[in-house]
Design an enzyme around this catalytic site. Structure first.
Site, mmCIF file in Angstrom:
data_model
loop_
_atom_site.group_PDB
_atom_site.id
_atom_site.type_symbol
_atom_site.label_atom_id
_atom_site.label_comp_id
_atom_site.label_asym_id
_atom_site.label_seq_id
_atom_site.Cartn_x
_atom_site.Cartn_y
_atom_site.Cartn_z
ATOM 1 N N CYS A 36 -19.020 -1.460 0.366
ATOM 2 C CA CYS A 36 -18.128 -0.391 0.833
ATOM 3 C C CYS A 36 -18.869 0.377 1.923
ATOM 4 O O CYS A 36 -20.092 0.386 1.955
ATOM 5 C CB CYS A 36 -17.809 0.533 -0.335
ATOM 6 S SG CYS A 36 -16.888 2.012 0.113
ATOM 7 N N ASN A 82 -10.573 -4.186 -1.742
ATOM 8 C CA ASN A 82 -10.368 -3.119 -2.725
ATOM 9 C C ASN A 82 -9.429 -3.539 -3.847
ATOM 10 O O ASN A 82 -8.587 -4.406 -3.637
ATOM 11 C CB ASN A 82 -9.784 -1.887 -2.012
ATOM 12 C CG ASN A 82 -10.860 -1.050 -1.353
ATOM 13 O OD1 ASN A 82 -11.945 -0.892 -1.910
ATOM 14 N ND2 ASN A 82 -10.563 -0.520 -0.175
ATOM 15 N N TYR A 136 -13.824 10.539 -1.959
ATOM 16 C CA TYR A 136 -12.910 10.043 -3.001
ATOM 17 C C TYR A 136 -12.916 10.946 -4.238
ATOM 18 O O TYR A 136 -11.983 10.899 -5.038
ATOM 19 C CB TYR A 136 -13.243 8.589 -3.373
ATOM 20 C CG TYR A 136 -12.728 7.607 -2.343
ATOM 21 C CD1 TYR A 136 -11.418 7.136 -2.400
ATOM 22 C CD2 TYR A 136 -13.521 7.187 -1.294
ATOM 23 C CE1 TYR A 136 -10.922 6.269 -1.440
ATOM 24 C CE2 TYR A 136 -13.046 6.322 -0.323
ATOM 25 C CZ TYR A 136 -11.740 5.860 -0.401
ATOM 26 O OH TYR A 136 -11.256 5.014 0.550
ATOM 27 N N HIS A 143 -16.098 4.096 -4.824
ATOM 28 C CA HIS A 143 -15.150 5.196 -4.607
ATOM 29 C C HIS A 143 -15.228 6.258 -5.714
ATOM 30 O O HIS A 143 -14.253 6.974 -5.973
ATOM 31 C CB HIS A 143 -13.706 4.679 -4.410
ATOM 32 C CG HIS A 143 -13.536 3.916 -3.136
ATOM 33 N ND1 HIS A 143 -12.328 3.487 -2.662
ATOM 34 C CD2 HIS A 143 -14.457 3.506 -2.216
ATOM 35 C CE1 HIS A 143 -12.489 2.848 -1.517
ATOM 36 N NE2 HIS A 143 -13.782 2.835 -1.231
ATOM 37 N N ARG A 192 0.836 -1.206 0.000
ATOM 38 C CA ARG A 192 0.000 0.000 0.000
ATOM 39 C C ARG A 192 0.872 1.257 0.000
ATOM 40 O O ARG A 192 0.576 2.222 -0.717
ATOM 41 C CB ARG A 192 -0.914 -0.008 1.234
ATOM 42 C CG ARG A 192 -1.725 1.264 1.377
ATOM 43 C CD ARG A 192 -2.605 1.206 2.603
ATOM 44 N NE ARG A 192 -3.422 2.392 2.725
ATOM 45 C CZ ARG A 192 -4.392 2.524 3.625
ATOM 46 N NH1 ARG A 192 -4.649 1.548 4.467
ATOM 47 N NH2 ARG A 192 -5.106 3.618 3.694
HETATM 48 C C1 G6P Z 1 -12.829 3.541 3.706
HETATM 49 C C2 G6P Z 1 -13.028 2.887 2.371
HETATM 50 C C3 G6P Z 1 -12.356 1.541 2.360
HETATM 51 C C4 G6P Z 1 -10.891 1.719 2.684
HETATM 52 C C5 G6P Z 1 -10.740 2.445 4.022
HETATM 53 C C6 G6P Z 1 -9.295 2.794 4.287
HETATM 54 O O1 G6P Z 1 -13.442 2.797 4.677
HETATM 55 O O2 G6P Z 1 -14.382 2.707 2.061
HETATM 56 O O3 G6P Z 1 -12.532 0.965 1.093
HETATM 57 O O4 G6P Z 1 -10.260 0.467 2.757
HETATM 58 O O5 G6P Z 1 -11.456 3.628 4.020
HETATM 59 O O6 G6P Z 1 -9.132 3.047 5.640
HETATM 60 P P1 G6P Z 1 -7.662 3.069 6.274
HETATM 61 O O7 G6P Z 1 -7.845 3.279 7.728
HETATM 62 O O8 G6P Z 1 -7.025 1.738 5.930
HETATM 63 O O9 G6P Z 1 -6.965 4.202 5.596
HETATM 64 MN MN MN Z 2 -14.563 1.420 0.294
#
Ligand code: G6P
Ligand code: MN
Ligand code: MN
Length: 419
Positions: free
Chosen positions: A165, A145, A242, A195, A90
């Site tokens: 989501c 994702n 997003y 998103h 990531r």
């Molecule tokens: C939101 C999105 C998810 C994503 C997450 C990331 O919930 O809908 O798809 O994975 O944010 O959160 P994080 O704490 O990993 O940045």
């Molecule tokens: Mn999401």
């Protein structure tokens, strides 16, 4: 009923279990299996989840296993919430595009493509095993994702899958607070791709309260979402945060170039969470979990599993499903994220009013990119990667697409089956 969570070693899993614990009367789960390749994480998350359930007086047993085959056997539903390559991959997704002046994000732009390329082959392999071992009737609920592309891959291969989501439910919860109504009475007119969505209506008892939200709460909305309130009023919609990566692309890139990637922040939160989960005296969901982006993930997932396993009759949920003419300007087999009715036969999109040209072009553009991204994920090859990047509305230039393609492949060499 048996529920299996693939990627069950995630620090998010207690969020999900907390939702199950709170739905004891409606969702009859008696066994939860956490499947993960990481034994160390399983040894912490598994017992903590069991303590959460026990503390809530929930009778379900939690099991952990590194074997997918053992984990999915007899499951009524399998939740997919995995992250191929972990936070390290990531971090790469969030940084390599920045050198080309493009946004660094794990689901949007070049980073999102990298994630799709790593993830689709793994998820398809898991889904084949689910079908073979658990059987044709088992639902696959995909939270992995990029949800739109991964769900499209699953549906295209004939799997009994639906994508989920938390963006919509988070908006629903938040605006019901602003309007002072119970969240269960709020129905969203939510449209777009995962998103890449907009709220075009916020209905309470059949009355659209979006005009009121835009009139009285636009500053709050703007601050929460990061998008200008005047723009929301002009669009007459509330974009998801997003859309920030599109509407404020260059400003976001500048900011990202001067701060650590989200992956680093999350890695620190995860360390802290794992320490807390290891403490045998902790029996409730810790506050620190709210520092992750997954608010209400549990509620959304639990409600959806309940509807899919026939517990509820038809319910309305925002899910990722096949278009099938709902948005007439997209191919039938595109996966869209819209308000749908869900029952044990799956999700059926509710009819959508004609979509404004202010957003329909962008939706089409990203749909075409998603198609090409999936082609690249399934068939591999540097040119397919470059073609997908060229078709992305945030990239679009030949030299940049080629440079990003080479960098993406170099950084993901060990996680791409065709390299
Ligand atoms: C939101 C999105 C998810 C994503 C997450 C990331 O919930 O809908 O798809 O994975 O944010 O959160 P994080 O704490 O990993 O940045
Ligand atoms: Mn999401
Ligand atoms: Mn390889």
């Amino acid at each position: 009923m048996k529920l299996t969570v693939v990627g069950g070693g995630s620090t998010y899993t207690p969020e999900l279990i907390d939702g199950i614990a709170g739905r004891r009367t409606s969702l009859a789960v008696d066994e939860i299996v956490l499947v993960d390749p990481d034994e160390h994480r399983l040894s912490i998350i598994g017992p903590f989840c069991q303590r959460l359930l026990q503390h809530a007086g929930h009778p379900a047993k939690v099991r952990t296993t590194t074997s997918l085959e053992q984990g999915v056997e007899g499951a009524s539903a399998v939740l997919l919430q995995l992250r191929v390559g972990g936070q390290a991959a990531r971090a790469s997704d969030e940084t390599f595009p920045l050198t080309c002046g493009c946004v660094g994000q794990e689901t949007t732009g070049a980073g999102g493509l990298a994630k799709a390329l790593r993830t689709v082959p793994v998820v398809l392999d898991i889904a084949d095993k689910v079908r073979r071992i658990a059987g044709e009737n088992t639902w696959i609920v995909n939270f992995t994702n990029p949800v739109g592309i991964v769900t499209r891959a699953l549906l295209q291969n004939g799997h009994k899958a639906i994508g989920l989501c938390n963006v919509a439910i988070t908006f629903q919860r938040w605006t019901s607070g602003l309007l002072g109504v119970d969240p269960s009475t709020v129905e969203l007119e939510h449209v777009g791709l995962n998103h890449l969505t907009w709220e075009r209506g916020v209905y309470v008892d059949g009355v659209d309260r979006l005009p009121e939200l835009l009139a009285d709460h636009v500053e709050g909305l703007a601050e929460h979402i990061g998008i200008d309130g005047g723009l929301m009023r002009r669009l007459n919609m509330v974009p998801s945060y997003y859309l920030n990566y599109f509407y404020n692309h260059d400003a976001v890139v500048k900011k990202q170039q001067n701060e650590p990637p989200r992956a680093e922040v999350v890695a620190t939160v995860e360390k802290e969470l794992l320490d807390i989960y290891s403490d045998l005296s902790v029996v409730t969901k810790p506050e620190q979990l709210s520092q992750r982006g997954g608010a209400y993930y549990s509620e959304a997932a639990v409600q959806l599993v309940h509807a899919l396993t026939g517990g509820a009759g038809a319910e309305k949920h925002v899910v990722n499903v096949q278009n099938n003419g709902t948005l007439p300007f997209l191919p039938d087999d595109a996966v869209i994220e819209v308000s749908s009715t869900v029952d044990s036969s799956g999700g059926a999109p509710l009819p959508v009013r004609p979509v404004e040209p202010s957003i329909s072009g962008l939706i089409s553009h990203v749909t075409a990119y998603e198609y090409l991204a999936l082609e690249a994920a399934i068939h591999g090859g540097r040119d397919r990667v470059a073609n997908a990047l060229l078709a992305h509305p945030l990239i679009g230039q030949h030299a940049i697409a080629d440079q990003l393609a080479d960098e993406l492949i170099a950084q993901n060499r060990d996680l791409l089956p065709w390299v």
